[in-house]
Structure formats: C-alpha cells, structure tokens
Design a protein around this motif. Sequence first.
Motif, short mmCIF file in Angstrom:
data_model
loop_
_atom_site.label_atom_id
_atom_site.label_comp_id
_atom_site.label_asym_id
_atom_site.label_seq_id
_atom_site.Cartn_x
_atom_site.Cartn_y
_atom_site.Cartn_z
N ASP A 64 0.83 -1.20 0.00
CA ASP A 64 0.00 0.00 0.00
C ASP A 64 0.86 1.25 0.00
O ASP A 64 0.48 2.28 -0.54
N LEU A 65 2.02 1.14 0.64
CA LEU A 65 2.94 2.28 0.69
C LEU A 65 4.37 1.75 0.63
O LEU A 65 4.72 0.82 1.36
N ILE A 66 5.16 2.33 -0.25
CA ILE A 66 6.57 1.95 -0.36
C ILE A 66 7.41 3.15 0.05
O ILE A 66 7.17 4.27 -0.44
N LEU A 67 8.34 2.93 0.97
CA LEU A 67 9.28 3.99 1.32
C LEU A 67 10.63 3.61 0.74
O LEU A 67 11.10 2.48 0.94
N VAL A 121 13.87 9.12 4.06
CA VAL A 121 12.91 8.70 3.04
C VAL A 121 13.11 9.60 1.84
O VAL A 121 12.84 10.80 1.91
N VAL A 122 13.59 9.03 0.74
CA VAL A 122 13.86 9.87 -0.42
C VAL A 122 12.73 9.80 -1.46
O VAL A 122 12.60 10.69 -2.30
N GLU A 123 11.93 8.72 -1.39
CA GLU A 123 10.74 8.62 -2.26
C GLU A 123 9.69 7.85 -1.50
O GLU A 123 10.02 6.97 -0.70
N ARG A 124 8.42 8.15 -1.77
CA ARG A 124 7.34 7.39 -1.14
C ARG A 124 6.14 7.33 -2.06
O ARG A 124 5.90 8.25 -2.85
N GLY A 125 5.39 6.23 -1.97
CA GLY A 125 4.19 6.09 -2.80
C GLY A 125 3.91 4.63 -3.09
O GLY A 125 4.56 3.75 -2.54
N THR A 126 2.95 4.41 -3.98
CA THR A 126 2.68 3.05 -4.44
C THR A 126 3.63 2.75 -5.59
O THR A 126 4.32 3.66 -6.10
N HIS A 127 3.64 1.50 -5.99
CA HIS A 127 4.49 1.08 -7.11
C HIS A 127 4.23 1.97 -8.34
O HIS A 127 5.17 2.52 -8.92
N ALA A 128 2.95 2.14 -8.67
CA ALA A 128 2.60 2.92 -9.87
C ALA A 128 3.05 4.37 -9.72
O ALA A 128 3.62 4.96 -10.65
N LEU A 147 5.46 5.54 -7.89
CA LEU A 147 6.92 5.65 -7.90
C LEU A 147 7.46 5.47 -9.32
O LEU A 147 8.46 6.10 -9.68
N LEU A 148 6.81 4.61 -10.09
CA LEU A 148 7.26 4.46 -11.49
C LEU A 148 7.03 5.77 -12.24
O LEU A 148 7.89 6.24 -12.99
N LEU A 155 15.63 1.41 -10.20
CA LEU A 155 15.85 0.07 -9.63
C LEU A 155 14.99 -0.95 -10.39
O LEU A 155 15.43 -2.05 -10.72
N HIS A 156 13.75 -0.55 -10.64
CA HIS A 156 12.81 -1.42 -11.35
C HIS A 156 13.34 -1.77 -12.73
O HIS A 156 13.37 -2.94 -13.12
N ARG A 157 13.80 -0.76 -13.46
CA ARG A 157 14.34 -1.00 -14.81
C ARG A 157 15.53 -1.95 -14.75
O ARG A 157 15.63 -2.89 -15.52
N LYS A 158 16.40 -1.69 -13.77
CA LYS A 158 17.62 -2.50 -13.65
C LYS A 158 17.26 -3.96 -13.36
O LYS A 158 17.82 -4.88 -13.95
N GLN A 159 16.27 -4.15 -12.47
CA GLN A 159 15.92 -5.52 -12.09
C GLN A 159 15.17 -6.25 -13.21
O GLN A 159 15.32 -7.45 -13.37
#
Length: 308
Positions: A266-269, A276-283, A285-286, A295-299
């Motif tokens: 529900d929440l990603i820190l 905390v440098v970014e916060r939000g849901t997956h969508a 944050l993308l 990080l997502h692109r790299k993985q």
Amino acid sequence: MLSWPMIAFGFVTNLFQRGLAAWRRMLDVLDAAPAVLDSERDAEAEFDAATDGVAPIQGRLEFRNLSFAYNGHPVLDGVSAIVEPGQTLALVGPTGSGKSTLISLLPRLFDPPRGTVFIDNQDILDLPISTLRRAIAVAPQEPFLFSHTVAENVLFGADGAEGVDLVETTERAMAIARLDKDLADFPKGADTRVGERGVTLSGGQKQRTSLARALAADPRILLLDDVLSAVDAFTEDEILRGLRDGAGDRTSVIVSHRVSTVRHADLILVLDAGRVVERGTHAELLAHDGLYAGLHRKQLLEQALEGA
Ligand SMILES: Nc1ncnc2c1ncn2[C@@H]1O[C@H](COP(=O)(O)OP(=O)(O)OP(=O)(O)O)[C@@H](O)[C@H]1O
Ligand SMILES: [Mg+2]
C-alpha cells in the motif's frame, strides 16, 4: 611414571577452569539488566493485559519524524509514515540505509525517542513489552534455527492459545511459506532434524522456515526482513500471494532489495542513508521516475538476462 597422573591432573584442571569461565559467563548473562525496560506503570499495564485490561492491538503503525542513532551514530533521519491496520508497508533502499533498524524499533529491540513511534496511536514506549511482542512476529534478516525438527522450529512461533490447533497452524504456515516443496525432498519431511546433528538447510530454506515460524504466530503485525531474497521469482510470487490471501486485517512491513517483492504494498518507502527519499505506491513511484523506477528498470533487465 608420574607422567600419566600429571597429564590427567593437568587435563582435569584445564577442564575445571574452562567450566569455571563458562559458569562466570553464564552468571554475567543472568545478571545483565535488559537494555529495554518496562517502567513501573508498564508493569501495571502488563498485569492488566494478563487480566484482559488492555485493548488488543489493532495494528495501526505510525512513525512521526523519527530520528534514531546507535550510540551517537545517526541511522534514521526524520522518517514519517502511517500504516493503517491491514495495510502493507514496504521498505526498499541500499544496504545500510536503515531498513532493519526501522523495523527493529517496533518490537522495541531498541527504544526509539519518545513521541516518534506509535502503535494504535499509543507511543510504543507506553505499551508493555509483553503486549507488543505478542502482537508482533518478526522473520529476521539472519534467520536462526534450533537443532530440532523443521516442524518444531515452526511450531516455536505459535502461541499455544486455547483453541489453536498446533498441527494445523504449523502445516498452514509451512504451506504459505512454500516449505512444503522442500520438505518432500527431506528423509522425514517436516520431522527431519536440522542443524548440527541433522540436515543442513540452504539459505532459502532457512529463510522460509523462519518465515513459517513468524506466520505460525498469526500476529497482528508481521515484520519480514528480506526473507524472500533467496527464492526464485515464481516461488516468491506464490508466497506473496499466499501472504496476501491469508492476511485478513494483519498489518505487514516487508523489507526487500527487490521491486518484485514490494510492488503490491500500500505504501513503499525508499530509504537512502536513513532518509525517506521517495514514497508512494508502485505505480506512483514508477511515474515519479526516480530511484525506485531506476531500480525497477535494472531488475527487469537482470531478469531478462537471467531468462535469456
Ligand atoms: N546494532 C547496531 N549497532 C550499531 N550500529 C548498527 C547496528 N545495526 C545496524 N547498525 C548500523 O546502522 C546502519 C543501518 O543498518 P541497517 O541494518 O538498519 O541497514 P539495512 O538497510 O537493513 O541494510 P541491509 O540492506 O544491508 O540489510 C548501518 O550503518 C549499520 O552499520
Ligand atoms: Mg537489513
């Protein structure tokens, strides 16, 4: 002629001295005051809890401008977040960014400053430690197992509350952690002894045993510290789905280096050096296209390369 008795005497003396040293160490441990203490008021509250005087924990978590240092060495800096009962909070970030530290404050392995960490709107410093630890189960980053059977290691997490079927609890927990797959390969299944005098588990098997133990407690608040790092993407998906299906209104905090583990939270820190440098849901944050998106692109790329 005297040499044998002398050797024997030396041996016994040595043994005695070692025994004495061990005994002293044990006394030190027994004498040590716990680092974290309930105040007198807490002791009363604890008594109330035993007599059902304290409301059961619902699982709302709040970090309020939390800064934390180990012996003057700052590790967390101004972390704020609210997690409603039943929600999942995820923590990602590079090594040393403070993820494990943040979750270790919830069961009070270390005490945060007053006014910074709340459960159900109460400062956790005012909650009796026994109440807290009954409500929280942790699968730590470094799992520890006892030299007992797999089932006993899992069962250790279950609290023997009345009406709890321990066999069923253990089996359900092992199934959600997808340990059942591994057990099929063991000589005696869940009754296989692990550790020094038994089979050696792989890192991933240890993690899943430790995860199953935390699940067996059926806690209000579940803390998972990087426990899926050693499973393949497919099994990870199965485990995460099982966790979501069985979560009910349990609050979860999941630490991971992998985007795949946290994408449904529900929440990603995103933590970096304790902030905390970014916060939000997956969508969200993308869309933000910052560290997390990178990080997502790299993985994704790594996954594609592995699959190739
Ligand atoms: N018990 C401790 N005493 C002193 N310093 C500690 C302790 N635990 C962690 N630290 C320090 O605090 C900082 C944050 O550590 P922490 O374990 O919380 O990071 P992390 O984000 O969990 O890292 P990782 O991804 O490697 O698990 C690090 O600099 C670490 O060396
Ligand atoms: Mg850690």
